[in-house]
Design a protein around this motif. Structure first.
Motif, PDB file in Angstrom:
ATOM      1  N   SER A 256      12.958   5.782  -0.508  1.00  0.00           N
ATOM      2  CA  SER A 256      13.846   6.060  -1.641  1.00  0.00           C
ATOM      3  C   SER A 256      14.056   4.829  -2.535  1.00  0.00           C
ATOM      4  N   ALA A 257      13.673   3.649  -2.058  1.00  0.00           N
ATOM      5  CA  ALA A 257      13.813   2.448  -2.899  1.00  0.00           C
ATOM      6  C   ALA A 257      12.988   2.650  -4.162  1.00  0.00           C
TER       7      ALA A 257
ATOM      8  N   ILE B 259       0.853  -1.193   0.000  1.00  0.00           N
ATOM      9  CA  ILE B 259       0.000   0.000   0.000  1.00  0.00           C
ATOM     10  C   ILE B 259       0.890   1.246   0.000  1.00  0.00           C
ATOM     11  N   GLY B 260       0.628   2.155  -0.929  1.00  0.00           N
ATOM     12  CA  GLY B 260       1.441   3.368  -1.048  1.00  0.00           C
ATOM     13  C   GLY B 260       1.049   4.403  -0.006  1.00  0.00           C
ATOM     14  N   ARG B 261       1.850   5.472   0.049  1.00  0.00           N
ATOM     15  CA  ARG B 261       1.589   6.527   1.050  1.00  0.00           C
ATOM     16  C   ARG B 261       0.279   7.246   0.796  1.00  0.00           C
ATOM     17  N   LYS B 262      -0.095   7.316  -0.471  1.00  0.00           N
ATOM     18  CA  LYS B 262      -1.361   7.958  -0.820  1.00  0.00           C
ATOM     19  C   LYS B 262      -2.522   6.957  -0.775  1.00  0.00           C
ATOM     20  N   GLY B 263      -2.223   5.754  -0.296  1.00  0.00           N
ATOM     21  CA  GLY B 263      -3.268   4.751  -0.162  1.00  0.00           C
ATOM     22  C   GLY B 263      -3.469   3.876  -1.390  1.00  0.00           C
TER      23      GLY B 263
ATOM     24  N   LYS C  71       2.834   7.662  -7.726  1.00  0.00           N
ATOM     25  CA  LYS C  71       2.081   8.577  -8.588  1.00  0.00           C
ATOM     26  C   LYS C  71       2.071   8.064 -10.035  1.00  0.00           C
ATOM     27  N   LYS C  72       3.243   7.623 -10.482  1.00  0.00           N
ATOM     28  CA  LYS C  72       3.368   7.126 -11.853  1.00  0.00           C
ATOM     29  C   LYS C  72       2.504   5.882 -12.075  1.00  0.00           C
ATOM     30  N   LEU C  73       2.535   5.005 -11.097  1.00  0.00           N
ATOM     31  CA  LEU C  73       1.842   3.727 -11.253  1.00  0.00           C
ATOM     32  C   LEU C  73       0.319   3.896 -11.238  1.00  0.00           C
ATOM     33  N   ARG C  74      -0.145   5.010 -10.664  1.00  0.00           N
ATOM     34  CA  ARG C  74      -1.591   5.293 -10.684  1.00  0.00           C
ATOM     35  C   ARG C  74      -2.021   5.865 -12.022  1.00  0.00           C
ATOM     36  N   ASN C  75      -1.059   6.359 -12.754  1.00  0.00           N
ATOM     37  CA  ASN C  75      -1.350   7.062 -14.001  1.00  0.00           C
ATOM     38  C   ASN C  75      -1.678   6.081 -15.137  1.00  0.00           C
TER      39      ASN C  75
ATOM     40  N   THR D 250       6.721  -4.017 -10.736  1.00  0.00           N
ATOM     41  CA  THR D 250       6.723  -2.909 -11.695  1.00  0.00           C
ATOM     42  C   THR D 250       7.353  -1.638 -11.131  1.00  0.00           C
ATOM     43  N   ALA D 251       7.217  -1.426  -9.828  1.00  0.00           N
ATOM     44  CA  ALA D 251       7.742  -0.206  -9.214  1.00  0.00           C
ATOM     45  C   ALA D 251       7.606  -0.334  -7.709  1.00  0.00           C
ATOM     46  N   PHE D 252       8.093   0.663  -6.989  1.00  0.00           N
ATOM     47  CA  PHE D 252       7.916   0.695  -5.537  1.00  0.00           C
ATOM     48  C   PHE D 252       6.762   1.627  -5.174  1.00  0.00           C
ATOM     49  N   LEU D 253       5.696   1.051  -4.648  1.00  0.00           N
ATOM     50  CA  LEU D 253       4.567   1.880  -4.206  1.00  0.00           C
ATOM     51  C   LEU D 253       4.954   2.720  -2.996  1.00  0.00           C
ATOM     52  N   SER D 254       5.991   2.297  -2.287  1.00  0.00           N
ATOM     53  CA  SER D 254       6.450   3.042  -1.112  1.00  0.00           C
ATOM     54  C   SER D 254       7.243   4.291  -1.508  1.00  0.00           C
ATOM     55  N   ASN D 255       7.532   4.403  -2.782  1.00  0.00           N
ATOM     56  CA  ASN D 255       8.221   5.593  -3.290  1.00  0.00           C
ATOM     57  C   ASN D 255       7.171   6.549  -3.856  1.00  0.00           C
ATOM     58  N   PRO D 256       7.014   7.746  -3.268  1.00  0.00           N
ATOM     59  CA  PRO D 256       5.921   8.644  -3.659  1.00  0.00           C
ATOM     60  C   PRO D 256       5.881   8.943  -5.164  1.00  0.00           C
TER      61      PRO D 256
END
Ligand SMILES: [Zn+2]
Length: 402
Positions: free
Chosen positions: A262-263, A193-197, A374-378, A364-370
């Protein structure tokens, strides 16, 4: 050397896939070399006798050593370096001081030695020409064969190697290639789960659906999804679904998380049969494998229907193919995303264990990286990722159709 009661016969037998050069090698060394068990104090104590050793080789990348035993025996395998050795301890097994045959060699192995240890343990040492991935398992009596401990040695140089026959066969004569897309997690298992949920289960489903559309628009290809909606599905069912659809390739899609924001970057994984290629790989595999625990499903290896098939040699070729597929996909992802690692990593992911279907897992990416969240939601970036992965798959297949 004492000539004891138990005569140990060492034979080299070709296995099904053995190549012609092996036969020449076997003939050179003699098809049957006799060894003799020495009778010492341990003989009286030990319950089980080692009655034979069979060594076979298929190609230069696999050596199989079979220990024929008179009964059940616990065994333990470990490796040592400088020089590289594989050590097999057979508990409560009769010593045979004479297992020392320098001519018993294969492409991977330069010899076998044995020594009796305290408490009736027999230690067998396989001297190696380099590093190998060892694997061992016990087989119970079956037909003519009695108890056997089987040790498989696989070459570790699984980097770019010539295309194998099995791979060529896998991709030849196909009207249509079926790609199984496996969006990770789902239902009660949200994944990272990312920082933005942002929930991993949602973004990976979005990427997989875009990829499905893309694939189904392309002549000669068809995609199936292991889940179409936000629902829980066990790791085993995912593989089962793909196999039922006779998928040629299995691609599990995930997004990572780490305690440090930062990962960053994408990674591609293939199955490892023995250990992870890095600590990080092991850690990620444990996290992804935990999905079944969240769903209340035991990950007990004993009832894993795939476990028995794993013993099959075909797994080695499939892993090689998966690594090649992973490289092709990684090269394309690298054009649209940062990479966390430019090489395909290996670990024991449960979802990659189909023995006959090249399988990769993409973080695909790190959801823990803000930024990456953002990119992965796009949706635009999701589509780019989908195109990149599919074009990597296409490259992989095309390269093997020639
Ligand atoms: Zn995941």
């Amino acid at each position: 050397m004492t000539l004891g009661k138990g005569k140990i016969t060492v034979t080299m037998v070709p296995i099904a896939t053995a190549r012609r050069h092996f036969l020449a090698r076997a003939a050179r060394f003699g098809l049957s070399l006799a060894l003799f068990a020495g009778g010492k104090t341990a003989l009286a104590r030990s319950r089980t006798a080692l009655t034979g050793i069979r060594i076979s080789e298929s190609g230069e990348e696999h050596t199989r050593v079979v220990f024929d035993l008179s009964g059940d025996a616990e065994h333990r395998l470990f490796t040592l370096t400088d020089p590289n050795r594989v050590v097999i301890d057979l508990e409560d097994t009769r010593e045979s001081q004479a297992i020392e045959i320098s001519s018993m060699t294969t492409s991977l192995m330069s010899g076998i030695r044995s020594a009796s240890k305290d408490n009736g343990r027999l230690r067998v040492v396989l001297d190696l020409r380099g590093k190998v991935r060892p694997r061992s398992f016990m087989l119970k009596p079956d037909g003519q064969a009695g108890y056997r401990v089987v040790v498989d040695l696989h070459a570790t140089n699984l980097g770019p190697t010539p295309v194998k026959t099995s791979q060529e066969e896998r991709y030849r004569h196909k009207q249509q290639y079926v790609i199984a897309l496996d969006p990770g997690h789902g239902g009660r298992d949200p994944g990272a789960i990312g920082r933005k949920g942002t929930r991993e289960k949602d973004v990976v489903l979005a990427v997989a659906k875009k990829m499905k559309t893309l694939i189904n628009r392309t002549p000669g290809y068809r995609a199936i999804l292991t889940r179409e909606s936000d629902r829980f599905i066990s790791l085993r069912s995912r593989v089962k679904k793909a196999r039922e659809a006779e998928a040629d390739i299995f691609v599990s899609i995930h997004a990572d998380s780490f305690h440090s924001p930062s990962a960053k970057g994408a990674s591609v994984y293939a199955l490892s049969l023995s250990g992870a290629s890095s600590e990080a790989a092991r850690w990620i595999a444990q996290k992804e494998n935990a999905s079944d625990l969240i769903g209340g499903i035991s990950l007990d290896d004993k009832d894993d229907l795939i476990a028995s098939v794993l013993l099959d040699l075909s797994q080695t070729a499939t892993i090689q193919d998966s690594l090649d597929l992973g490289s092709d996909v990684l090269a394309k992802i690298g054009k649209v995303s940062r990479l966390n690692n430019s090489h395909v990593q290996q670990a024991g992911f449960a979802v990659l264990k189909a023995p006959d279907m090249p399988s990769i897992l993409i973080e695909t990416a790190f959801l823990s990286n803000p930024l990456e969240e953002k990119k992965l939601r796009n949706p635009g970036h999701q589509a780019k990722l989908a195109r990149a992965v599919f074009s990597g798959i296409q490259n992989h297949i095309k390269n093997r159709q020639a």
